[in-house]
Design an enzyme around this catalytic site. Structure first.
Site, PDB file in Angstrom:
ATOM      1  CD  GLU A 246      -4.433   4.060  -1.505  1.00 47.26           C
ATOM      2  OE1 GLU A 246      -4.655   4.175  -0.296  1.00 47.26           O
ATOM      3  OE2 GLU A 246      -5.300   4.303  -2.364  1.00 47.26           O
TER       4      GLU A 246
ATOM      5  CG  ASP B 130      -1.955   1.072   1.188  1.00 46.06           C
ATOM      6  OD1 ASP B 130      -2.942   0.875   0.455  1.00 46.06           O
ATOM      7  OD2 ASP B 130      -1.795   2.101   1.871  1.00 46.06           O
TER       8      ASP B 130
END
Length: 139
Positions: free
Chosen positions: A60, A17
């Protein structure tokens, strides 16, 4: 992950992430955020072996499958990747750095895909809550 069915060799899963990515989008706009995502995904892809697999889970967050890698090897790979991204200055975000939090889980015999993914995700959460820009191996 189906390519692991019936195999006895080690395999590890990385959940990746981008830290504080919302701030990138809010500060520089979504087109710049897209450039950052592409840069990170290209960097990850160029670090992989032919047997490895990269996927974007949404937003993301990415997943990397490392067949043949135990937790120790996966941690070494993840930390090199994390360092490479963290030290890269991105002109698109005024020369700032992007950092990654990475959760790592090695596959356990008989473990379901969902359980394996959950362990990697839990390790990712631990990386984020313990300060970000780090790698954590699942218990």
């Amino acid at each position: 992950m189906d390519r692991l069915a019936g195999r006895e060799e080690p395999a590890s899963l990385l959940m990746i992430d981008l830290d504080r990515f919302k701030l990138v989008n809010d500060t520089f706009g979504h087109p710049v955020g897209d450039i950052v995502l592409k840069t990170v995904s290209t960097t990850i892809q160029s670090s992989l072996r032919k047997s490895d697999a990269l996927g974007r889970l949404g937003g993301e967050e990415f997943a990397v499958l490392l067949p043949g890698a135990d937790a120790t090897g996966a941690l070494a790979f993840a930390d090199r990747l994390r360092n490479e991204i963290a030290t890269r200055k991105l002109d698109e975000i005024a020369g700032a750095n992007v950092t990654l939090s990475i959760g790592i889980a090695d596959h356990r015999a008989g473990e379901s895909r969902d359980a394996w993914l959950a362990r990697a995700d839990h390790a990712l959460y631990a990386a984020k809550t313990s300060g970000r820009n780090r790698c954590v191996v699942a218990e």
